[in-house]
Design a protein around this motif. Sequence first.
Motif, PDB file in Angstrom:
ATOM      1  N   TYR A   1       1.026  -1.104   0.034  1.00 43.74           N
ATOM      2  CA  TYR A   1      -0.021  -0.132  -0.090  1.00 43.74           C
ATOM      3  C   TYR A   1       0.849   1.217  -0.015  1.00 43.74           C
ATOM      4  N   GLU A   2       1.785   1.261   0.919  1.00 44.04           N
ATOM      5  CA  GLU A   2       2.388   2.581   0.937  1.00 44.04           C
ATOM      6  C   GLU A   2       3.413   2.604  -0.095  1.00 44.04           C
ATOM      7  N   THR A   3       4.188   1.580  -0.758  1.00 47.57           N
ATOM      8  CA  THR A   3       5.048   1.510  -1.901  1.00 47.57           C
ATOM      9  C   THR A   3       4.458   1.906  -3.097  1.00 47.57           C
ATOM     10  N   SER A   4       3.160   1.779  -3.382  1.00 46.25           N
ATOM     11  CA  SER A   4       2.281   2.192  -4.471  1.00 46.25           C
ATOM     12  C   SER A   4       2.085   3.584  -4.291  1.00 46.25           C
ATOM     13  N   ILE A   5       1.733   4.078  -3.197  1.00 48.85           N
ATOM     14  CA  ILE A   5       1.436   5.528  -3.213  1.00 48.85           C
ATOM     15  C   ILE A   5       2.919   6.258  -3.415  1.00 48.85           C
ATOM     16  N   LEU A   6       4.159   5.760  -3.006  1.00 48.75           N
ATOM     17  CA  LEU A   6       5.203   6.058  -3.232  1.00 48.75           C
ATOM     18  C   LEU A   6       5.716   6.374  -4.499  1.00 48.75           C
ATOM     19  N   LEU A   7       5.601   5.076  -5.216  1.00 44.93           N
ATOM     20  CA  LEU A   7       5.596   5.040  -6.836  1.00 44.93           C
ATOM     21  C   LEU A   7       4.975   5.870  -7.545  1.00 44.93           C
ATOM     22  N   ALA A   8       3.700   6.175  -7.287  1.00 45.41           N
ATOM     23  CA  ALA A   8       2.934   6.942  -8.042  1.00 45.41           C
ATOM     24  C   ALA A   8       3.396   8.537  -7.996  1.00 45.41           C
ATOM     25  N   GLY A   9       4.065   8.870  -6.648  1.00 43.16           N
ATOM     26  CA  GLY A   9       4.310  10.274  -6.319  1.00 43.16           C
ATOM     27  C   GLY A   9       5.864  10.428  -7.211  1.00 43.16           C
ATOM     28  N   LEU A  10       6.400   9.218  -7.129  1.00 41.84           N
ATOM     29  CA  LEU A  10       7.675   9.609  -7.998  1.00 41.84           C
ATOM     30  C   LEU A  10       7.460   9.516  -9.449  1.00 41.84           C
ATOM     31  N   ARG A  11       6.438   9.031  -9.848  1.00 40.34           N
ATOM     32  CA  ARG A  11       6.052   9.137 -11.228  1.00 40.34           C
ATOM     33  C   ARG A  11       5.096  10.198 -11.655  1.00 40.34           C
ATOM     34  N   SER A  12       4.931  11.184 -10.684  1.00 41.69           N
ATOM     35  CA  SER A  12       4.117  12.299 -11.057  1.00 41.69           C
ATOM     36  C   SER A  12       2.575  12.103 -11.282  1.00 41.69           C
ATOM     37  N   ARG A  13       1.882  11.108 -10.455  1.00 39.29           N
ATOM     38  CA  ARG A  13       0.647  10.660 -10.789  1.00 39.29           C
ATOM     39  C   ARG A  13      -0.104  11.286  -9.373  1.00 39.29           C
ATOM     40  N   THR A  14      -1.182  11.494  -9.555  1.00 36.38           N
ATOM     41  CA  THR A  14      -2.208  11.954  -8.331  1.00 36.38           C
ATOM     42  C   THR A  14      -2.649  10.795  -7.561  1.00 36.38           C
TER      43      THR A  14
END
Length: 618
Positions: free
Chosen positions: A114-127
């Motif tokens: 769960y936390e890694t998915s949010i982190l990867l989305a932020g690194l890839r400039s996704r909301t």
Amino acid sequence: MRGCTSHSAIEAQFGLAPGSVSIAAATWTKALKRSGLTPYRLDAQRGTRTRGRGGRGIAAPATGLPDRLSGFLAAPPELNGLDETELRGWCVDIVRLARRNGYLASTADAIAVYETSILLAGLRSRTRPTPYDFADAAVTCIEKDVVPGRRDVRRLCEILLGGDRVGQVGYEALPPLARDVLERLRPLGLDLEKRTIQRALLDLHADSRLAPCSDLLWMLRYLLPHDALRPIMGERRLGHRSIQESWDVALGRNQRALIELGYEGVTVEQVLEQRLRRVVRGAQATAAGALAAIEDAIRLLDSPRLVDELGARAVELLAAERTVDDAPNVLRRIRRLLAHYRATATALPAWCEAFVAAGYTHYCTLLPSAFVDEQAGVRQVGAMLGFLFSMENLALSLGCDRTQLELAVAQAHPEAPAKVALHWSARHQLGLLPLAELRARCADLLANPLVVPIFPRYLSGFVQALDSVPGLASFVVELMSTAFAQLPDPILLPWLPTLINTLREHGSELVPLLIREAANTFPGTLPALDTWVPPWATTTPAPAPPVVPAGPVVGLLTDHPDSVDAIAALLGCSNPWRRHDQRAGTEVAALLTQHPDSAVAVADLLSARSRIAPSRQD
């Protein structure tokens, strides 16, 4: 007719990323559920029919319903943030699936995903995290070391998020190629639309109708995935066709691949020709790949026109190559093709002769630089020499010049030990380095304590040279036996692993030739080994020429001088013949002593006279 709902087939047809259709379908379903909308369905999907003139009906527009579609289409999309419920459900479900498939996953792994998915989305400039971010996070957090079962975590994510919906297409909806394949395989007596694996037995000698089926099966084996058709018995190679074959056929479960094959052409032969042309015309095409395509064309299609076209392209690719990385593959394949044509045809095709001539010139040009190039391995240089020496007679008959090869070998000055051994072998094959001198050079290497540790590299070079100079097999056996006999154990034992690894890496296919030569050299029984003397260890002096006594021979020549006078006249000698009682006796005796063969032969023929004694007399 049954419909095909394969998402992966749609993705492959339109060039979409894997999983795009499944993700889009899941997103559409979630949006409908969230907004409370009802999707519009056609009459056929509702299960109702409207009849009209000519069998066609037009649904009557509904009256009294509010127009909500126009407002929905005109409104901008809602900016939805993170859907925690959806992401949390994904994380819990993937952990559950992972545990069912043998992974040691726990609640902590769900929280990490769960936390890694949010982190990867932020690194890839996704909301918000997308299914791709979730899949990457799951692989990172759950797949620790190895895959315990048949499915990895990424495959489990595909199953969780929708995966691939596989259907089956009816016969009438198949493309022409697929229908043609089913019709041509009908003599096998199998239900090819079943999704099970079926066994097909072909006795080509008893039933001639199965020969076209065999040809088609081998072509499909080349074009389709390997699990679609698997030969159990029988093979198809150059100049050989089996009279009995056995196949595992699974075309039903590989219907998608067969349908996609129909996108490329109308018949299997057409698709196969296109793929072979694509192999030799691509940006990464090589001469070895072109020769492989020629073999496939001969095995599968038996089309001389296509083979000539591919052969002409192979000549162009060989002439354009600037490296020798594919030299071993080129040598192996052109030898196989030459053997095939010599066994089945009255003459070599034009492209084959052009390839040999171009290869002879090409490798002669690259040989000096390949000897000193660190990127060119000993196998590549050995394959070049194998091509030049094994194809030399054919190349010379086609107009090539042997001087070019001699100059290339003379201009080469290698420094690597294995390449030095190859260079010596090439000079020996050309007649520039006698075997006695080669033996002396190797003896100097064994006598040098600085060279002994790297002597296995010289041996690997000589072993690699057996492909181009097979006559050196006995010398290599002698060299290795001498090394094992002369070197002390403190020196011999450390480089034994190096020798074994070097031979395994650089000459594994040539070691059997060396073993056969050693078997012919060494005794066959253990007791005979105690009294066996190596042939290279016996220093037998050269036999001394027999000495001819002056008396009978000189008398024979002086009593009948006519033949000698005739030979002297032809040679332009005007000196008169002197009898043996004059001062010529000593000179004639010395001449006959140095060259006694003819005198001994004459004496043997004249049985009435006494034989010439073989012992030397003054």
